[in-house]
Design an enzyme around this catalytic site. Sequence first.
Site, short mmCIF file in Angstrom:
data_model
loop_
_atom_site.label_atom_id
_atom_site.label_comp_id
_atom_site.label_asym_id
_atom_site.label_seq_id
_atom_site.Cartn_x
_atom_site.Cartn_y
_atom_site.Cartn_z
N SER A 110 0.82 -1.21 0.00
CA SER A 110 0.00 0.00 0.00
C SER A 110 0.85 1.26 0.00
O SER A 110 1.95 1.29 0.56
CB SER A 110 -0.90 0.00 1.25
OG SER A 110 -1.55 1.25 1.41
N THR A 159 -6.26 2.30 -6.70
CA THR A 159 -7.44 2.23 -5.85
C THR A 159 -8.38 3.38 -6.18
O THR A 159 -8.02 4.54 -6.06
CB THR A 159 -7.04 2.27 -4.36
OG1 THR A 159 -6.34 1.06 -4.05
CG2 THR A 159 -8.26 2.36 -3.47
N LYS A 255 -8.88 -1.20 -8.57
CA LYS A 255 -9.51 -1.80 -7.39
C LYS A 255 -10.60 -0.88 -6.85
O LYS A 255 -10.40 0.33 -6.73
CB LYS A 255 -8.46 -2.05 -6.31
CG LYS A 255 -8.96 -2.70 -5.03
CD LYS A 255 -7.78 -3.04 -4.11
CE LYS A 255 -8.26 -3.63 -2.79
NZ LYS A 255 -8.85 -2.60 -1.90
N HIS A 279 -13.79 -1.95 -0.39
CA HIS A 279 -12.74 -1.52 0.55
C HIS A 279 -12.93 -2.18 1.91
O HIS A 279 -12.69 -1.57 2.96
CB HIS A 279 -12.73 0.01 0.69
CG HIS A 279 -11.36 0.59 0.85
ND1 HIS A 279 -10.62 1.06 -0.21
CD2 HIS A 279 -10.58 0.78 1.95
CE1 HIS A 279 -9.47 1.52 0.23
NE2 HIS A 279 -9.41 1.36 1.55
#
Length: 395
Positions: A110, A159, A255, A279
Amino acid sequence: MKNLEKVTDIEDLRQVAERKVPRMFYDYVDSGSWTETTYRNNESDFDRIKLRQRVLVNMENRSLETTMIGERVKMPVAIAPTGFTGMMWADGEIKAAQAAEKFGVPFSLSTMSICSIEDIATHTSKPFWFQLYVMRDQAFMANLIRRAKEANCSALILTADLQVLGQRHKDIKNGLSAPPKPTLTNILNLMTKPEWCLNMLGTKRRTFGNIVGHAKDVEDLSSLSAWTAEQFDPALSWDDVARIKDMWGGKLIIKGIMEPEDAIMAARSGADALVVSNHGGRQLDGALSSISALADIVQAVHAENSNIEVWLDSGVRSGQDVLKALSLGAKGTMIGRAFLYGLGAYGEDGVRRALEIIYKECDISMAFCGHTDINTVTDNILVKGTYEKLKTNYP
């Protein structure tokens, strides 16, 4: 439990992690936004889907091996990108990446990790994936992408569902920060977590390694807090995807897809994979569970005649969940909390054990459903009446 062979499911790991990890970091992992309805449904909706048991089928020579975006994987599971991972266990991202590499599944780092891109590259030998949060600071974002390229990352995960931050009540009440602030409440809680404290004393990695020292004017915890509060870019749109894809120049995963319309946009964007994900129930509370959204998204992508792979994230806690996701058309899955519980419980060994548990559950369940190759699984392994209503939204 010191003998990990007696750790039989992910719930065992969760219980140990809850005892060992400081409250604010455990709560960060084990919570959702607002009422946590979507967070709970991500798990419970898997339970509604029932499997058909078949018998007297040759169960020899079983295999869960497949590919995800062309990369060979031991099973269709990847470690999802999660923030604060290095606060569950000292050097947590490094430990999880090493466990994933040894086991044979992909690891994703991340943007909001404690260990940096360079840390993971130094401590692993195979390419990993990097997850990008799009920030207002364009120079910082471009530098992140450059650093991921230099670290030989094999895919970039964009994301898409964090343009604004969903409210997580426990994080507010706990005063979540990395490292934890020296308040009386935190000090008292840390006194009950001796193993965690001892491990943390052995590392210098205690804040966001991808940001501090890399973003402009962010050199310490106080400046980091102000920077992150204003950096997530609410203006992010589909128009930005092509620009990011060009900057990256490699495989792209999007995502956070929960609707067929957005799946079609992802397919048309040229991305290599999309991840059906809410999420982990940490953004829009009241949204569908990921498994409930999956079938319509698969159908929409097929209608586009697109080669984009569809994966599922959010709610996967067992090998049976992996099997059910694949039966409804997913090409792969991602796990977040499942590996984080293992990490918080036993470090690298705990992540390995979480992967072993999921592998064995998926392997044995697949055999009981009459299959020996994960690539042949379809919805014919599901009991009629328990899954068809998941296919009602897309025309």
